[in-house]
Structure formats: structure tokens, C-alpha cells
Scaffold this motif. Sequence first.
Motif, short mmCIF file in Angstrom:
data_model
loop_
_atom_site.label_atom_id
_atom_site.label_comp_id
_atom_site.label_asym_id
_atom_site.label_seq_id
_atom_site.Cartn_x
_atom_site.Cartn_y
_atom_site.Cartn_z
N ASP A 180 0.85 -1.19 0.00
CA ASP A 180 0.00 0.00 0.00
C ASP A 180 0.88 1.24 0.00
OD1 ASP A 180 -2.25 -1.61 0.23
OD2 ASP A 180 -2.34 -1.44 2.41
N ASN A 181 0.53 2.23 -0.80
CA ASN A 181 1.23 3.51 -0.73
C ASN A 181 0.96 4.18 0.61
OD1 ASN A 181 2.38 3.53 -3.35
ND2 ASN A 181 0.42 4.16 -4.24
N ILE A 182 1.97 4.90 1.11
CA ILE A 182 1.79 5.64 2.35
C ILE A 182 0.60 6.60 2.20
CG2 ILE A 182 2.80 7.37 3.89
CD1 ILE A 182 4.02 4.62 4.24
N GLY A 183 -0.29 6.58 3.20
CA GLY A 183 -1.48 7.42 3.17
C GLY A 183 -2.71 6.70 2.67
N SER A 184 -2.54 5.46 2.20
CA SER A 184 -3.68 4.71 1.66
C SER A 184 -3.77 3.35 2.33
CB SER A 184 -3.54 4.54 0.14
OG SER A 184 -2.38 3.77 -0.16
N GLY A 185 -4.86 2.65 2.01
CA GLY A 185 -5.02 1.29 2.54
C GLY A 185 -4.97 1.26 4.06
N LYS A 186 -4.19 0.31 4.56
CA LYS A 186 -4.09 0.13 6.01
C LYS A 186 -2.81 0.73 6.57
CE LYS A 186 -6.92 -4.08 6.15
NZ LYS A 186 -7.36 -3.99 4.74
N THR A 187 -2.17 1.63 5.82
CA THR A 187 -0.98 2.29 6.35
C THR A 187 -1.38 3.29 7.44
OG1 THR A 187 -1.03 4.07 4.70
CG2 THR A 187 0.22 2.09 4.14
N ASP A 188 -0.44 3.55 8.33
CA ASP A 188 -0.67 4.52 9.42
C ASP A 188 -0.69 5.93 8.82
OD1 ASP A 188 -0.62 6.16 11.61
OD2 ASP A 188 1.10 5.18 12.58
N PRO A 189 -1.82 6.64 8.93
CA PRO A 189 -1.89 7.99 8.36
C PRO A 189 -0.86 8.94 8.96
CG PRO A 189 -3.81 7.55 9.74
CD PRO A 189 -3.09 6.24 9.56
N ASN A 190 -0.36 8.64 10.15
CA ASN A 190 0.65 9.50 10.76
C ASN A 190 1.99 9.42 10.04
OD1 ASN A 190 -1.00 10.50 12.92
ND2 ASN A 190 -0.78 8.52 13.93
N TYR B 145 2.20 9.76 6.87
CA TYR B 145 2.09 10.64 5.70
C TYR B 145 2.56 12.05 6.05
CZ TYR B 145 0.24 13.10 1.66
OH TYR B 145 0.13 13.86 0.54
N SER B 146 3.39 12.61 5.19
CA SER B 146 3.88 13.98 5.35
C SER B 146 3.43 14.80 4.15
CB SER B 146 5.41 14.00 5.45
OG SER B 146 5.92 15.30 5.23
N HIS B 147 2.68 15.87 4.39
CA HIS B 147 2.22 16.72 3.30
C HIS B 147 3.40 17.33 2.55
CE1 HIS B 147 -2.06 16.56 4.38
NE2 HIS B 147 -1.65 16.57 5.63
N THR B 148 4.48 17.60 3.27
CA THR B 148 5.66 18.18 2.63
C THR B 148 6.40 17.15 1.79
OG1 THR B 148 5.92 19.75 4.46
CG2 THR B 148 7.83 19.39 3.02
N ARG B 149 6.69 16.00 2.39
CA ARG B 149 7.45 14.98 1.66
C ARG B 149 6.71 14.51 0.42
NH1 ARG B 149 10.92 10.85 1.17
NH2 ARG B 149 10.14 8.76 0.78
N TYR B 150 5.43 14.27 0.54
CA TYR B 150 4.67 13.70 -0.57
C TYR B 150 4.00 14.77 -1.44
CZ TYR B 150 5.61 9.28 1.67
OH TYR B 150 6.24 8.19 2.21
N PRO C 71 -9.44 12.48 4.78
CA PRO C 71 -9.77 13.51 3.79
C PRO C 71 -8.66 14.49 3.47
CG PRO C 71 -11.65 13.14 5.22
CD PRO C 71 -10.52 12.32 5.78
N ASP C 72 -7.92 14.95 4.49
CA ASP C 72 -6.84 15.91 4.20
C ASP C 72 -5.71 15.26 3.42
OD1 ASP C 72 -6.31 14.48 6.76
OD2 ASP C 72 -4.45 15.65 6.74
N ILE C 73 -5.49 13.97 3.65
CA ILE C 73 -4.47 13.25 2.89
C ILE C 73 -4.93 13.05 1.45
CG2 ILE C 73 -3.27 11.04 2.64
CD1 ILE C 73 -3.18 10.84 5.67
N ALA C 74 -6.19 12.69 1.28
CA ALA C 74 -6.74 12.50 -0.07
C ALA C 74 -6.60 13.78 -0.90
CB ALA C 74 -8.19 12.06 0.00
N LEU C 75 -6.91 14.92 -0.29
CA LEU C 75 -6.80 16.19 -1.00
C LEU C 75 -5.35 16.49 -1.35
CD1 LEU C 75 -8.01 18.83 -2.05
CD2 LEU C 75 -7.81 19.76 0.28
N SER C 76 -4.46 16.26 -0.42
CA SER C 76 -3.04 16.50 -0.66
C SER C 76 -2.51 15.62 -1.78
CB SER C 76 -2.25 16.25 0.63
OG SER C 76 -0.86 16.44 0.42
N VAL C 77 -2.87 14.34 -1.76
CA VAL C 77 -2.42 13.41 -2.79
C VAL C 77 -2.99 13.80 -4.15
CG1 VAL C 77 -2.48 11.02 -3.58
CG2 VAL C 77 -2.08 11.52 -1.16
N ALA C 78 -4.27 14.17 -4.16
CA ALA C 78 -4.90 14.57 -5.42
C ALA C 78 -4.17 15.76 -6.04
CB ALA C 78 -6.37 14.91 -5.19
N LYS C 79 -3.81 16.74 -5.23
CA LYS C 79 -3.10 17.91 -5.74
C LYS C 79 -1.71 17.51 -6.26
CE LYS C 79 -5.42 21.49 -3.01
NZ LYS C 79 -5.28 22.55 -1.98
#
Length: 263
Positions: free
Chosen positions: A49-59, A61-66, A182-190
Motif C-alpha cells: 500500500d502507498n503511504i497514506g492509503s489502505g491500512k498504512t498509518d496515516p501518521n 504521511y507527510s504533506h511536505t514529503r509527498y 480527507p486531508d491526505i486525499a486532498l493533498s495526494v490529489a493535488k
Amino acid sequence: MSRAKNQNLRIIGDAKKTILFAHGFGTDQSAWDLIYPHFAPNYRLVLFDNIGSGKTDPNLYSHTRYSNLYAYAEDLIQIMDEIELKDVLFIGHSVSSIVGLLASSRRPDLFQKLAVIGASPRYLNDENYIGGFTQEDLNQLYGAMETNFFTWTAGFAPAVMKNEDNPELAKAFEATLRQVRPDIALSVAKTIFQSDHRKDLPNCKHNILVLQPSADIAVPMEVGKYLEKNLPNGKTIHIKSSGHFPHISAPEQVLEAFKGFID
């Protein structure tokens, strides 16, 4: 094995040859459930699973790194190094297609060849380039995600899945999409929709098979033609399927297109 643990790595079988599957936005490794069993007798199979998706720990995910796709390519390389993969056949969908191309350019020793589905180096229209979206289109999408994420998923899922005769497919995609914070989904979409990796295509020297669905709202036919023209060893196969997820909605066609290239 920290990377493997963080990304829910799953290894099936112990054959000498390996196929690695990488999923797209809003899905997880279960997106390959109708594809990977067909290769189990002859290949070792690797899913994650990509970080931020599936069963990965949302913590994790870094908005800056990704904020760019190179970070996902680094993750992919780390996974492959961690479990000592070499000469892998990579199968990627949507954004992970480009992630695979970036990783193979940076570490060509890890890859043998690549097969990608619904790939796009740029989603925004540009001069002499049709990506499928205007900036206004994307701003409206981001606004809808911010206003009410779950209402947005209910409309977005059937729009990209298509296959109105099988509404359960869109419902299944909506369910995995709603697992993303939701905030991760928006960040990934952008990150995905604002990316432009056209300049990276000539660096991909491996043989690459591009599967282009005939009716894909996210990736128009022109994109498949662009990839074939700009990938040094790329070949595009157009398959008669509706929607952005032919490996889910039309797995038989995908497997048929893979024949000869994978084996």
C-alpha cells in the motif's frame, strides 16, 4: 524491514521471477485481486500500500514529503532494496505507473520491464498537449473535496469507474477511497493532478507496455499516444474497456493484453 511493515508488504510465493504490483489513487493493494492470482504459479508476487492509503498509518504521511511523485519513487526503491529485489517486472496503475517510471530511471538495475495501466505524465492541458483537464476543472475538484469529502467520493467513484451496469464496482472503489483521511486525499490529489513528468519520459529505457482504456475520463486517448511517442521503448495497447480501472472492471482484457509481454 521497516519499509515493508509500514507499507503492509505482502509476498506470495518463492519463484525466481518477481512481479511487483503498485496501485493508484484511492485504492490499495486489493485492487489487484482479480489479476495477481493468474501469475501465482510462475512468479513471486509482491504487493503493498502507498503511504497514506489502505491500512498504512496515516501518521506516516507527510504533506511536505509527498508533495511530489519522486517521494513515492524513493519509497518504491526502498521497498525493493529492503527485500533485495532485482530485475523485477513492475505492474502499476495510474499515478503508480509514473512512480514506477521514475524509480526505473533512477535505479534501472531493479527493473526488467514495466506494464502500466491508465498512465499520464501530465493531467493538465498544455500547448500542443491534451491532458484532459483545465486548471479550473481541478480547482473545482479540490473545492468539492474540501467542502464535503464523503459527498465528493459518492460522485467521483462512479464517474471514474464507469461500468454503470455493475454499480457495485463504483461502490467498492468509493469504500477504499473513504478509507483515506480527507486531508491526505486532498493533498495526494493535488500532488498527482498538478504533476508534470513529460520531461522524465526519455529517461525510461526499459521496455514499457502502456494499456490505454478506450473510455477513460481521467486519461484521454491522446495521452496514450503521447506516451508511446515519447517513451524510448514504449508500446501502447488500446483495450476496449470503460473507466479508469480496467484491471477491476475488465480483468480478462487486461490479462489478454499482458500476454506475450509478461511471459
